[in-house]
Scaffold this motif. Structure first.
Motif, PDB file in Angstrom:
ATOM      1  N   GLU A 215       0.729  -1.071  -0.177  1.00 42.50           N
ATOM      2  CA  GLU A 215       0.083   0.043   0.064  1.00 42.50           C
ATOM      3  C   GLU A 215       0.962   1.303   0.143  1.00 42.50           C
ATOM      4  OE1 GLU A 215      -2.133   0.596   3.620  1.00 42.50           O
ATOM      5  OE2 GLU A 215      -4.070   1.337   2.276  1.00 42.50           O
ATOM      6  N   ARG A 216       2.037   1.128   0.786  1.00 44.10           N
ATOM      7  CA  ARG A 216       2.852   2.265   0.802  1.00 44.10           C
ATOM      8  C   ARG A 216       3.295   2.847  -0.735  1.00 44.10           C
ATOM      9  NH1 ARG A 216       8.405   3.297   2.595  1.00 44.10           N
ATOM     10  NH2 ARG A 216       8.509   5.093   2.253  1.00 44.10           N
ATOM     11  N   LEU A 217       3.938   1.614  -1.134  1.00 48.44           N
ATOM     12  CA  LEU A 217       4.452   2.132  -2.559  1.00 48.44           C
ATOM     13  C   LEU A 217       3.222   2.403  -3.512  1.00 48.44           C
ATOM     14  CD1 LEU A 217       6.795   1.637  -4.411  1.00 48.44           C
ATOM     15  CD2 LEU A 217       6.136  -0.658  -5.041  1.00 48.44           C
ATOM     16  N   LEU A 218       2.189   1.897  -3.630  1.00 44.38           N
ATOM     17  CA  LEU A 218       1.136   2.624  -4.257  1.00 44.38           C
ATOM     18  C   LEU A 218       0.946   3.931  -4.121  1.00 44.38           C
ATOM     19  CD1 LEU A 218      -1.484  -0.198  -4.236  1.00 44.38           C
ATOM     20  CD2 LEU A 218      -0.025   0.138  -6.155  1.00 44.38           C
ATOM     21  N   LYS A 223       1.468   9.938  -5.405  1.00 44.31           N
ATOM     22  CA  LYS A 223       1.749  10.971  -5.260  1.00 44.31           C
ATOM     23  C   LYS A 223       2.834  11.506  -6.172  1.00 44.31           C
ATOM     24  CE  LYS A 223       3.174  10.560  -0.591  1.00 44.31           C
ATOM     25  NZ  LYS A 223       3.328  10.714   0.772  1.00 44.31           N
ATOM     26  N   PHE A 224       3.720  10.627  -6.543  1.00 44.69           N
ATOM     27  CA  PHE A 224       4.861  11.199  -7.376  1.00 44.69           C
ATOM     28  C   PHE A 224       4.210  11.558  -8.681  1.00 44.69           C
ATOM     29  CE2 PHE A 224       8.559   9.837 -10.223  1.00 44.69           C
ATOM     30  CZ  PHE A 224       9.233  11.087 -10.092  1.00 44.69           C
ATOM     31  N   ALA A 225       3.375  10.588  -9.303  1.00 40.92           N
ATOM     32  CA  ALA A 225       2.804  10.699 -10.332  1.00 40.92           C
ATOM     33  C   ALA A 225       1.952  12.063 -10.565  1.00 40.92           C
ATOM     34  CB  ALA A 225       1.833   9.465 -10.831  1.00 40.92           C
ATOM     35  N   GLU A 227       2.352  14.787  -8.441  1.00 39.47           N
ATOM     36  CA  GLU A 227       3.377  15.978  -8.370  1.00 39.47           C
ATOM     37  C   GLU A 227       4.065  16.291  -9.686  1.00 39.47           C
ATOM     38  OE1 GLU A 227       5.194  14.491  -4.217  1.00 39.47           O
ATOM     39  OE2 GLU A 227       6.688  14.834  -5.902  1.00 39.47           O
ATOM     40  N   GLN A 228       4.557  15.132 -10.424  1.00 43.83           N
ATOM     41  CA  GLN A 228       5.124  15.449 -11.712  1.00 43.83           C
ATOM     42  C   GLN A 228       4.166  15.311 -12.870  1.00 43.83           C
ATOM     43  OE1 GLN A 228       8.863  15.227 -12.173  1.00 43.83           O
ATOM     44  NE2 GLN A 228       8.731  15.542  -9.896  1.00 43.83           N
ATOM     45  N   ASN A 229       3.056  15.206 -12.821  1.00 43.16           N
ATOM     46  CA  ASN A 229       1.919  15.110 -13.787  1.00 43.16           C
ATOM     47  C   ASN A 229       2.431  14.049 -14.731  1.00 43.16           C
ATOM     48  OD1 ASN A 229      -0.266  15.677 -15.383  1.00 43.16           O
ATOM     49  ND2 ASN A 229       0.694  17.420 -16.263  1.00 43.16           N
ATOM     50  N   LEU A 230       2.373  12.925 -14.385  1.00 43.68           N
ATOM     51  CA  LEU A 230       3.106  11.713 -15.360  1.00 43.68           C
ATOM     52  C   LEU A 230       1.757  10.916 -15.688  1.00 43.68           C
ATOM     53  CD1 LEU A 230       6.153  10.968 -13.278  1.00 43.68           C
ATOM     54  CD2 LEU A 230       6.132  11.875 -15.583  1.00 43.68           C
ATOM     55  N   HIS A 231       1.933  10.002 -16.604  1.00 48.57           N
ATOM     56  CA  HIS A 231       1.189   8.888 -17.302  1.00 48.57           C
ATOM     57  C   HIS A 231       1.260   7.713 -15.982  1.00 48.57           C
ATOM     58  CE1 HIS A 231       0.818  11.275 -20.787  1.00 48.57           C
ATOM     59  NE2 HIS A 231      -0.434  10.198 -21.120  1.00 48.57           N
ATOM     60  N   ILE A 232       0.331   6.854 -16.061  1.00 48.79           N
ATOM     61  CA  ILE A 232       0.379   5.861 -15.064  1.00 48.79           C
ATOM     62  C   ILE A 232      -0.085   4.546 -15.619  1.00 48.79           C
ATOM     63  CG2 ILE A 232      -0.562   4.797 -12.920  1.00 48.79           C
ATOM     64  CD1 ILE A 232      -0.832   7.769 -11.950  1.00 48.79           C
ATOM     65  N   GLN A 233       0.283   3.185 -15.753  1.00 47.16           N
ATOM     66  CA  GLN A 233      -0.150   2.312 -16.078  1.00 47.16           C
ATOM     67  C   GLN A 233      -0.101   1.110 -15.264  1.00 47.16           C
ATOM     68  OE1 GLN A 233       2.184   0.656 -19.521  1.00 47.16           O
ATOM     69  NE2 GLN A 233       4.246   0.732 -18.620  1.00 47.16           N
ATOM     70  N   ASP A 261      -7.543   3.617  -6.880  1.00 48.94           N
ATOM     71  CA  ASP A 261      -8.314   5.235  -6.955  1.00 48.94           C
ATOM     72  C   ASP A 261      -7.681   5.678  -5.529  1.00 48.94           C
ATOM     73  OD1 ASP A 261      -9.828   7.136  -7.769  1.00 48.94           O
ATOM     74  OD2 ASP A 261     -11.587   6.633  -6.531  1.00 48.94           O
ATOM     75  N   ARG A 262      -8.030   4.984  -4.442  1.00 48.94           N
ATOM     76  CA  ARG A 262      -7.423   5.738  -3.312  1.00 48.94           C
ATOM     77  C   ARG A 262      -6.118   6.466  -3.060  1.00 48.94           C
ATOM     78  NH1 ARG A 262     -10.845   2.267   1.179  1.00 48.94           N
ATOM     79  NH2 ARG A 262      -8.733   2.664   2.530  1.00 48.94           N
ATOM     80  N   ASN A 263      -5.320   5.525  -3.781  1.00 50.23           N
ATOM     81  CA  ASN A 263      -3.851   6.045  -3.759  1.00 50.23           C
ATOM     82  C   ASN A 263      -3.533   6.826  -5.113  1.00 50.23           C
ATOM     83  OD1 ASN A 263      -2.757   4.570  -1.487  1.00 50.23           O
ATOM     84  ND2 ASN A 263      -3.922   2.735  -2.591  1.00 50.23           N
TER      85      ASN A 263
END
Ligand code: GUN
Ligand code: ZN
Length: 475
Positions: A215-218, A223-225, A227-233, A261-263
């Motif tokens: 859960e912590r990694l997610l 948060k990082f995505a 902050e940096q406005n990054l894509h996610i897959q 979603d909650r992460n």
């Protein structure tokens, strides 16, 4: 020719927001030196266009009789390292397949030389098959993932590259990272790719799936995505055993979608592969967040995972693109994804019809005897948009993919101002796997190519105006 890099004249077929399949004949399309479509107009205006844009009419490249341009195809989900075992090892269901086949092989990509060979092969093979944009999973190894980014850039493929994150691997512990490593290496990966300043290759945040992440990694990745406005897959709701395990590992979440979603991992720059078992409630959350589904029908069948009801996803106005999911899927070609998506949709339609017919039979006669199929009702239903048409599938492989990746303002069709990602299709290619017997409408020509064609019919592949296939000697 100062402002114009290419000028093509002939037939163009693409999708628009209003039309799944628009055939535009006898047109001239100009591409500027930045790779953008400068003009796209009726060929009767040829002389005027030549004057306006300062090109010589002799520099126009005219397409052959049956040739046409279509937009480049977009693979919204593919595992580059798994190209090494494509076509083999699909006898196990997902979780066992990961443990016995996938993880041991991905683990070998700690060796960048292995990565270099494999990654140039997969980029070349996908490009040659018309994949102008690929959304790749690499492995947990940062340096090898950078090699994949270099390969895509070198051959001119537009790409998202994911350094895979997994701080939990109970089945094959050797292939995992600590939470700290995963976060630190993801940040390093994003940083290196930014500094490389590739034109069309970007990093994408890639938690493998909920089972392989704490859960912590997610949470940190989300948060990082942001902050940096990054894509996610990632992957979601691919198989029943996987969903069961996710619910066991995340007992405080009401469903799989909520885990992401909650992460903060479900955004309008997120693409989630599979989604076979998403409920309507979860699809609604996808719609609200602007998150997309990568429909991977070959893999869904090959690993016996399930089927995505693509019609239901589209009815929920969820963005959908296609994924080959190599090597859960055994084909690198989006033409295969088009065919398998249509077939999956037909299978679901037949399953439903059977059920409907039996229900009617039982209600009418109170008997279990199977009743003959009501042909009229069946045709009617197929036409009432239950079954995915080839035109819709064409759209999902092109414009739909660009929407799924939120890059439809850059590519996806032949609108002026977009970058020219395109395939020159020759139905009469020397070794073509099909024949064109007589003069048939261009729409049928497209259909024949989509259903029967292959890379032999793809005469050239352009990405942002650069001719990437045939390969030039210096790539
Ligand atoms: N879920 C987690 N990892 C994978 C993978 O590599 N392939 C597929 N199909 N599903 C996954
Ligand atoms: Zn996958």
């Amino acid at each position: 020719m100062d402002t114009v890099q290419h000028i093509f004249k002939g037939t163009f077929i693409h999708s628009t927001t209003r039309c799944d399949c628009e055939v535009i004949e006898n047109h001239i399309l100009g591409v500027d030196h930045a790779g953008k479509i400068l003009f796209f107009e009726d060929a009767r205006k040829q002389s005027k266009l030549a004057q306006k844009w300062g090109f010589d009419e002799s520099s126009i490249q005219e397409l052959g009789k049956n040739e046409f341009f279509m937009p480049g195809m977009i693979d919204t989900h593919i595992h580059a390292p798994q190209y090494s075992f494509i076509g083999t090892g699909m006898e196990r269901p997902l979780l066992e397949w990961l443990e016995h086949t996938t993880f041991p092989i991905e683990d070998t990509f700690s060796d960048v030389d292995i990565a270099r060979n494999m990654y140039s092969a997969v980029v070349k093979r996908t490009l040659r098959n018309g994949t102008t944009t690929a959304c790749y999973f690499a492995t947990i190894h940062t340096d090898a993932s950078i090699v994949l980014a270099d390969a895509a850039s070198q051959y001119g493929q537009r790409a998202f590259i994911g350094k895979v994150c997994m701080d939990r691997n109970d089945t094959y512990q050797k292939y995992s990272e600590t939470t700290e490593e995963s976060i630190r290496e993801t940040k390093r990966f994003v940083d290196v790719l930014k500094k490389k300043k590739y034109d069309r290759v970007k990093a994408i945040i890639t938690p493998r799936f909920a089972i392989s992440c704490s859960e912590r990694l997610l949470n940190e990745l989300g948060k990082f995505a942001e902050e940096q406005n990054l894509h996610i897959q990632s992957h979601i709701s691919e198989s029943p055993a996987e969903i069961k395990e996710v619910l066991r590992l995340f007992p405080d979440y009401k469903n799989y979608t909520e885990v992401y979603d909650r992460n903060k991992l479900l955004t309008n720059k997120t693409v989630m592969a599979h989604g076979c078992y998403l409920t309507n409630e979860e699809l609604h959350v996808f719609r609200e967040r602007g998150a997309a589904i990568s429909h991977c029908p070959n893999s869904n069948i090959s690993l016996c995972s399930g089927h995505l009801d693509v019609r239901n996803a589209l009815n929920h106005r969820v963005k959908v693109g296609f994924g080959t999911d190599v090597a859960g899927g055994y084909s690198v070609s989006l033409l295969d994804a088009i065919r398998k998506a249509i077939e999956t949709s037909k299978i679901l339609f037949m399953e439903r019809s059977k059920w409907d017919n039996n229900k009617t039979e039982n209600e009418v006669k109170g008997s279990m005897t199977p009743k003959g199929i009501n042909r009229d009702a069946q045709n009617d239903k197929m036409e009432k948009n239950n079954v995915l048409s080839y035109k819709e599938a064409f759209r999902l492989a092109t414009l739909g993919g660009s929407e799924a990746l939120s890059i439809d303002h850059i590519i996806g069709n032949f609108e002026v101002g977009k970058e020219f990602d395109a395939l020159l299709i020759n139905p009469d290619a020397k070794d073509s796997p099909f024949e064109v017997f007589s003069h048939i409408p261009k729409e049928e020509m497209l259909q024949k190519f989509l259903i029967l064609g292959d890379d032999r019919n793809i005469k050239a592949v352009y990405v942002a105006g650069r001719c990437t296939v045939p390969f030039s000697s210096n790539t």
